[in-house]
Scaffold this active site. Structure first.
Site, PDB file in Angstrom:
ATOM      1  N   TYR A 198       0.842  -1.201   0.000  1.00  0.00           N
ATOM      2  CA  TYR A 198       0.000   0.000   0.000  1.00  0.00           C
ATOM      3  C   TYR A 198       0.873   1.244   0.000  1.00  0.00           C
ATOM      4  O   TYR A 198       2.061   1.191   0.311  1.00  0.00           O
ATOM      5  CB  TYR A 198      -0.942   0.010   1.217  1.00  0.00           C
ATOM      6  CG  TYR A 198      -0.221   0.192   2.540  1.00  0.00           C
ATOM      7  CD1 TYR A 198       0.249  -0.914   3.253  1.00  0.00           C
ATOM      8  CD2 TYR A 198       0.003   1.458   3.083  1.00  0.00           C
ATOM      9  CE1 TYR A 198       0.902  -0.767   4.462  1.00  0.00           C
ATOM     10  CE2 TYR A 198       0.653   1.625   4.286  1.00  0.00           C
ATOM     11  CZ  TYR A 198       1.108   0.513   4.981  1.00  0.00           C
ATOM     12  OH  TYR A 198       1.764   0.671   6.172  1.00  0.00           O
ATOM     13  N   CYS A 199       0.256   2.360  -0.390  1.00  0.00           N
ATOM     14  CA  CYS A 199       0.920   3.667  -0.298  1.00  0.00           C
ATOM     15  C   CYS A 199      -0.164   4.713  -0.040  1.00  0.00           C
ATOM     16  O   CYS A 199      -1.282   4.362   0.324  1.00  0.00           O
ATOM     17  CB  CYS A 199       1.729   3.964  -1.555  1.00  0.00           C
ATOM     18  SG  CYS A 199       0.744   4.048  -3.070  1.00  0.00           S
ATOM     19  N   THR A 200       0.143   5.987  -0.230  1.00  0.00           N
ATOM     20  CA  THR A 200      -0.792   7.057   0.146  1.00  0.00           C
ATOM     21  C   THR A 200      -2.096   7.010  -0.654  1.00  0.00           C
ATOM     22  O   THR A 200      -3.183   6.974  -0.088  1.00  0.00           O
ATOM     23  CB  THR A 200      -0.140   8.441  -0.080  1.00  0.00           C
ATOM     24  OG1 THR A 200       1.169   8.408   0.477  1.00  0.00           O
ATOM     25  CG2 THR A 200      -0.956   9.536   0.567  1.00  0.00           C
ATOM     26  N   ILE A 227      -4.188   4.583   1.232  1.00  0.00           N
ATOM     27  CA  ILE A 227      -4.689   4.849   2.588  1.00  0.00           C
ATOM     28  C   ILE A 227      -5.900   5.782   2.551  1.00  0.00           C
ATOM     29  O   ILE A 227      -6.840   5.632   3.320  1.00  0.00           O
ATOM     30  CB  ILE A 227      -3.567   5.485   3.447  1.00  0.00           C
ATOM     31  CG1 ILE A 227      -2.391   4.523   3.577  1.00  0.00           C
ATOM     32  CG2 ILE A 227      -4.085   5.881   4.818  1.00  0.00           C
ATOM     33  CD1 ILE A 227      -1.078   5.199   3.953  1.00  0.00           C
TER      34      ILE A 227
END
Ligand code: ZN
Ligand code: ZN
Length: 343
Positions: A198-200, A227
């Site tokens: 995952y990332c932003t 996120i």
């Protein structure tokens, strides 16, 4: 015709406050094939400037990566404009969790070689062979799966203030570094484990997942919308929120709070704190975590030497800075020997 900004950040902030309108902070990205990025860039600038869009937008042959704010009342017009561009029709918009009317103060639309500085040579692997995109519900299931290795694809200063429970958070300064480190650390599990990342907002995982598949990982998953969208989904669907703390963002807000957990420490006294600041000494500008007590004591600076400079008359500070570029700023994100409590 105006194709560039002509207001300073200060003038813009004053205008926004005066207007008193609600603004929405939004981000989105799309990989596509853009024949003439320069022309596309001008098209966006003219149309979005008209709609009072502010933000940082990167355009490249490979697509678009946009982070921006817009008056709430212009949202429908903005959406209609996006839908008028074939490859942006119904693009997923990540709407910020915490709104701030001053999140962006200029409209900058820039043509770049790439929309994310990933350091990858795209011709060496199949960028379209991506991981499986999952929503919040499936992502929660995967987190609980004992065969999952959960990896945070962001940099150290981002995961430091917030990340998913049990995630591996590489201690890296750049996305490129994290790709290699993760591959090396997980080399024995290319076949037996599920690599979940995952990332932003999802954009970094788009390339990373394809890269890891190319490197031999058999089961690769990525959190759709990152996120930001995860948080929306857990709220809307009343799911368990497995994120802890704050989501770091790249605008004036610096972060948005997702849960009340404070998982970081003040870099100066070690007390629980997850508030990022930039050193008040213009010549330093170091990004670090500082509690209110330390901010008072240090006059918003990262070190005694910065405090001394910061207290000089402005003209003398300028003299000291002369000839020294801003090049150090980029590499000083959250790392400095003066920070006693930075892990
Ligand atoms: Zn402190
Ligand atoms: Zn400093």
């Amino acid at each position: 015709m105006q194709l560039y900004n002509n207001l300073s950040a200060k003038e813009r902030a004053a205008l926004i406050e005066e207007a008193g309108q609600e603004r929405l902070t939004i981000s989105f990205y799309k990989y596509a094939q853009i024949g003439n990025p320069e022309l596309f860039r001008n098209h966006l600038f003219i149309n979005w400037n008209e709609l009072d869009v502010l933000g940082r937008i990167y355009v490249a042959h490979e697509g678009i990566n946009a982070q921006l704010s817009i008056p709430a009342e212009n949202f429908e017009l903005f959406k209609a404009h996006l839908d008028s561009i074939t490859f942006l029709e119904n693009v997923r918009l990540n709407v910020a969790i915490e709104q701030d009317n001053l999140s962006f103060l200029k409209l900058k639309v820039k043509v770049r070689n790439k929309i994310v500085a990933d350091g990858l040579v795209d011709e060496t692997f199949d960028v379209t062979n991506k991981g499986i995109h999952v929503g919040a519900e499936k992502f929660n299931e995967l987190i609980d799966d004992p065969d999952t290795i959960l990896v945070d694809m962001r940099n150290h200063y981002e995961s430091e203030i917030g990340h998913f429970k049990n995630a591996i958070t590489p201690d890296v300064d750049t996305f490129r570094d994290s790709l290699d480190i993760i591959e090396k650390d997980l080399a024995d599990h290319k076949e037996d484990k599920k690599l979940v990342m995952y990332c932003t907002g999802g954009i970094r995982c788009e390339k990373a997942s394809a890269y890891y598949k190319h490197k031999g990982f058999k089961q690769v998953y990525q959190l759709e919308g990152g996120i930001i969208d995860y948080t929306r989904q857990v709220e809307n669907k009343k799911l368990e929120n497995k994120f802890l703390g704050k989501n770091f963002v790249f605008d004036h807000r610096r972060s948005e709070r997702i849960t009340d957990d404070v998982i970081a420490n003040c870099h100066q006294c070690g007390n629980p704190c997850d508030n990022h600041v930039n050193c008040a000494n213009e010549a330093c500008h170091l990004l670090f975590i500082q509690c209110e007590d330390c901010a008072k004591k240090m006059h918003d600076c990262c070190s005694d030497s910065c405090k001394e400079v910061h207290e000089l008359p402005y003209e003398e500070q300028k003299k000291l800075r002369k000839g020294k570029g801003a090049s150090n700023k980029i590499f000083k994100k959250g790392r400095s020997e003066v920070l006693k409590f930075k892990n």
